[in-house]
Design a protein around this motif. Structure first.
Motif, short mmCIF file in Angstrom:
data_model
loop_
_atom_site.label_atom_id
_atom_site.label_comp_id
_atom_site.label_asym_id
_atom_site.label_seq_id
_atom_site.Cartn_x
_atom_site.Cartn_y
_atom_site.Cartn_z
N ASP A 59 -13.97 -11.37 6.81
CA ASP A 59 -13.84 -12.25 5.66
C ASP A 59 -12.71 -11.79 4.73
O ASP A 59 -12.07 -12.61 4.06
CB ASP A 59 -15.16 -12.31 4.89
N PHE A 60 -12.46 -10.49 4.69
CA PHE A 60 -11.34 -9.98 3.89
C PHE A 60 -10.02 -10.54 4.40
O PHE A 60 -9.17 -11.00 3.61
CB PHE A 60 -11.31 -8.45 3.93
N TYR A 61 -9.84 -10.55 5.71
CA TYR A 61 -8.59 -11.07 6.27
C TYR A 61 -8.48 -12.58 6.03
O TYR A 61 -7.38 -13.10 5.82
CB TYR A 61 -8.48 -10.73 7.75
N THR A 62 -9.61 -13.27 6.05
CA THR A 62 -9.57 -14.70 5.72
C THR A 62 -9.17 -14.91 4.27
O THR A 62 -8.34 -15.77 3.95
CB THR A 62 -10.96 -15.33 5.98
N ALA A 63 -9.73 -14.11 3.36
CA ALA A 63 -9.41 -14.22 1.93
C ALA A 63 -7.96 -13.85 1.66
O ALA A 63 -7.37 -14.32 0.68
CB ALA A 63 -10.35 -13.33 1.12
N SER A 64 -7.38 -13.00 2.51
CA SER A 64 -5.99 -12.58 2.30
C SER A 64 -5.00 -13.73 2.46
O SER A 64 -3.83 -13.60 2.09
CB SER A 64 -5.63 -11.46 3.29
N ALA A 65 -5.46 -14.85 3.00
CA ALA A 65 -4.59 -16.01 3.14
C ALA A 65 -4.51 -16.82 1.86
O ALA A 65 -3.82 -17.84 1.81
CB ALA A 65 -5.09 -16.91 4.28
N HIS A 66 -5.18 -16.36 0.79
CA HIS A 66 -5.19 -17.06 -0.49
C HIS A 66 -4.55 -16.16 -1.54
O HIS A 66 -5.20 -15.26 -2.07
CB HIS A 66 -6.62 -17.43 -0.89
N PRO A 67 -3.28 -16.39 -1.86
CA PRO A 67 -2.56 -15.49 -2.77
C PRO A 67 -2.80 -15.75 -4.25
O PRO A 67 -2.13 -15.15 -5.09
CB PRO A 67 -1.10 -15.75 -2.41
N VAL A 68 -3.74 -16.63 -4.59
CA VAL A 68 -3.96 -17.00 -5.98
C VAL A 68 -4.29 -15.76 -6.82
O VAL A 68 -5.09 -14.92 -6.41
CB VAL A 68 -5.09 -18.04 -6.09
N GLN A 69 -3.66 -15.68 -8.00
CA GLN A 69 -3.91 -14.60 -8.96
C GLN A 69 -3.79 -13.23 -8.30
O GLN A 69 -4.68 -12.39 -8.40
CB GLN A 69 -5.28 -14.77 -9.62
N ASP A 70 -2.65 -13.04 -7.64
CA ASP A 70 -2.35 -11.77 -6.99
C ASP A 70 -3.47 -11.34 -6.04
O ASP A 70 -3.94 -10.22 -6.06
CB ASP A 70 -2.11 -10.67 -8.04
N TYR A 71 -3.88 -12.29 -5.19
CA TYR A 71 -4.87 -12.02 -4.14
C TYR A 71 -6.20 -11.54 -4.72
O TYR A 71 -6.83 -10.60 -4.21
CB TYR A 71 -4.32 -11.00 -3.15
N GLN A 72 -6.65 -12.22 -5.76
CA GLN A 72 -7.88 -11.80 -6.41
C GLN A 72 -9.07 -11.82 -5.46
O GLN A 72 -9.91 -10.92 -5.46
CB GLN A 72 -8.16 -12.71 -7.61
N SER A 73 -9.17 -12.86 -4.62
CA SER A 73 -10.31 -12.94 -3.69
C SER A 73 -10.30 -11.78 -2.71
O SER A 73 -11.34 -11.17 -2.44
CB SER A 73 -10.28 -14.27 -2.94
N ALA A 74 -9.14 -11.46 -2.14
CA ALA A 74 -9.07 -10.36 -1.18
C ALA A 74 -9.37 -9.03 -1.88
O ALA A 74 -10.02 -8.15 -1.29
CB ALA A 74 -7.69 -10.32 -0.54
#
Length: 569
Positions: A59-74
């Motif tokens: 799931d971390f690698y999936t979240a890494s595809a979302h760069p919003v707010q300096d990759y906040q989700s990842a």
């Protein structure tokens, strides 16, 4: 480097724009237009309570595809200390898939994973895709923090599976002017789909200039101080253009208008330069104002189709084959030919054997042909944007540019600097210039390579930034041609997958329906609405639109005839 002043939220949402396209650190952000913040709706990408370490890592690698707010989700998958140290902007690698293998020595509190994947490319600064071929391997450490698994050590940078790149990012096209000033050249970029201000993102990237790969082939129009100053009252504002002359402003306006229009940003566009309209002729700009630069393909346009059969060129129209008028139609020993929509012709004749047995004939359908060059062997000729200029490969290794001078009636010949491919093994069997003249595609020893054309001087050209596309094809490529959208169609000797489509930047390689094709595919040609090929038996065609077409049909008038299709585009 030109500065692009944008809203902080905009720069963060682009994700792929690095320090060159964000606000200067010593400048206070200013709202350049009133707006209501738009939130990207997405499911919760953070870690789930009690999640097992391997699932959490995926799931971390999936979240890494979302760069919003300096990759906040990842970052929410990392320990507090690791979150402060991780630098996602170091690189963005694209892999075919991510494989996880637990390393020995794991405990209930610590876990190590070996992460592997086949590298297929990387996303460079500004969102340009660069093909690569290698192996990614790294160790990721995980620990329990407050009863939950978190990542405690990992390499810098972002790793994306190819499916996530396609799901979360969209390819867009920027346009830059060719040195000749009469055509626009596309530069493909990948932009995060969650971006809510696509127009400002595109302009920001355009002001930063072309990608490093394309830069040698385009013209730098603007002064170094030229700046995008944002949107005020619906108008795109630029500063630093006072020293730009009328021609530079016209070409810049064409770049801007078509970059926005192709991305479906509604026109007209109000554009101000240093407080006044960019163009003195128009208060608002539309694509009609720059119709001569239109890079879009008119799929309803009728494109002449010719066929080369047993050394004879014929015209294919209305389900019939008719001889070509003039000198071209009278020749019986043509080995290869290229024809433009305006009737310019470059044909290679074969006169027996020997060091001068291949003859390049150049001219027009109406006015006839003249001898331009002799050599032992010659590839199929290909035209620049100016049909007075054509390229051929002599004896499999030397790229020659032939130019016709109307006033003198003479041909001049010069060798194109292709030193970048000297280290590649094998002959150049196919060479095709793109329709903009900025790119060149080659088959060298059965492998597909592309480069860009650098104008060294008025009469000197050089092939630079050469790279291989679609290495998975191995040495099976036999034929290729540019499609109107900038992609490549490639014919191969492989029975299972005889025809491929390769995107302009190499980000995707897709096999086309093989249906009733019998390899080898020795010739291909692309029109706006149709793809043609010659397999082991006949000339076949497949519409570029029309749903799930699986079978190729014989071309009416050429049934049972094995010809080479020639699209006069």
């Amino acid at each position: 480097m030109r500065i692009a002043l944008t809203l902080t939220a905009v720069a963060a949402a682009v994700g792929l724009l690095t320090a060159c396209t964000t606000l200067p650190t010593d400048t206070e952000p200013q709202a350049l237009r009133s707006f209501e913040p738009q939130v990207v709706e997405q499911t919760d990408l953070g870690p789930q309570p009690g999640q097992e370490p391997d699932l959490l890592l995926r799931d971390f690698y999936t979240a890494s595809a979302h760069p919003v707010q300096d990759y906040q989700s990842a970052r929410s998958f990392l320990t507090t200390e690791t979150e402060e140290q991780w630098n996602p902007s170091e690189s963005i690698l694209v892999v075919d898939r991510i494989d996880l293998i637990t390393q020995p020595g794991s405990t209930s509190e610590r876990r190590s994973f070996n992460v592997r994947g086949s590298v297929v490319g990387r996303i460079a600064t500004g969102g340009s895709y660069e093909p690569e071929n290698g192996v990614y391997e790294a160790t990721v450490e995980m620990v329990r923090e407050n009863g939950q698994w978190r990542i405690s050590a990992l390499p810098a940078g972002v790793v994306l599976e190819r499916t996530e790149l396609r799901n979360q990012f969209q390819p867009q096209r920027l346009f830059f002017a060719a040195p000749s000033g009469n055509v626009l050249i596309s530069d493909r970029r990948w932009i995060y789909s969650g971006h809510q201000a696509l127009d400002t993102a595109l302009i920001t990237l355009m002001m930063e200039g072309p990608s490093p790969t394309l830069a040698p082939a385009v013209n730098d129009l603007l002064p170094p101080e030229a700046t995008f100053a944002g949107v005020v009252d619906g108008a795109y504002n630029f500063t630093g253009l006072a020293d730009a002359d009328d021609e530079a402003r016209r070409l810049f306006a064409a770049q801007l208008v078509w970059t926005l229009a192709v991305a479906n940003v509604p026109e007209p566009y109000a554009v101000l330069a240093d407080g006044v309209p960019l163009s003195a002729e128009y208060e608002q700009l539309t694509t009609d104002d720059f119709a001569e630069f239109n890079p879009l393909v008119n799929t309803s346009r009728t494109v002449p189709l010719y066929a080369l059969t047993d050394g004879v060129v014929s015209r294919v129209a209305s389900n019939q084959v008719a001889p070509v008028d003039g000198e071209l139609g009278s020749l019986r020993d043509i080995e290869s030919v290229d024809i433009t929509s305006t009737g310019s012709v470059a044909a290679v004749r074969k006169e027996g054997t020997g060091p001068d047995s291949s003859v390049l004939m150049s001219g027009t359908l109406e006015e006839g042909l003249r001898e331009a060059l002799r050599a032992e062997t010659m590839s199929r000729p290909t035209f620049e944007v100016d049909p007075q200029n054509q390229w051929v490969v002599v004896d499999g290794e030397t790229v020659v540019r032939v130019v016709y001078s109307g006033p003198s009636g003479e041909f001049t010949r010069s060798e194109v600097d292709s030193s970048e491919i000297d280290g590649l093994e094998g002959d150049i069997s196919v060479l095709r210039l793109s329709r903009s003249g900025a790119r060149v595609a080659m088959i060298i020893d059965g492998r597909v390579h592309v480069g860009v054309v650098n104008r060294v001087g008025p009469a000197d050209k050089r092939i630079v930034n050469v790279r291989e596309l679609a290495p998975q094809l191995g040495g099976t490529a036999l034929s290729l041609d540019w499609q109107p959208d900038g992609s490549l169609i490639v014919g191969t000797s492989t029975p299972e997958t005889p025809v491929w489509r390769i995107e302009q930047d190499g980000s995707a390689v897709t096999s086309l329906p093989s249906g009733n094709i019998t390899a080898p595919v020795v010739a291909v040609a692309a029109a706006p609405s149709m793809i043609y090929l010659t397999d082991a038996n006949a000339v076949l065609q497949l519409p570029t639109t029309g749903g799930d077409n699986v079978f190729w049909r014989e071309v009416s008038g050429l049934q049972g005839v094995r010809s080479a299709p020639v699209v006069a585009y």
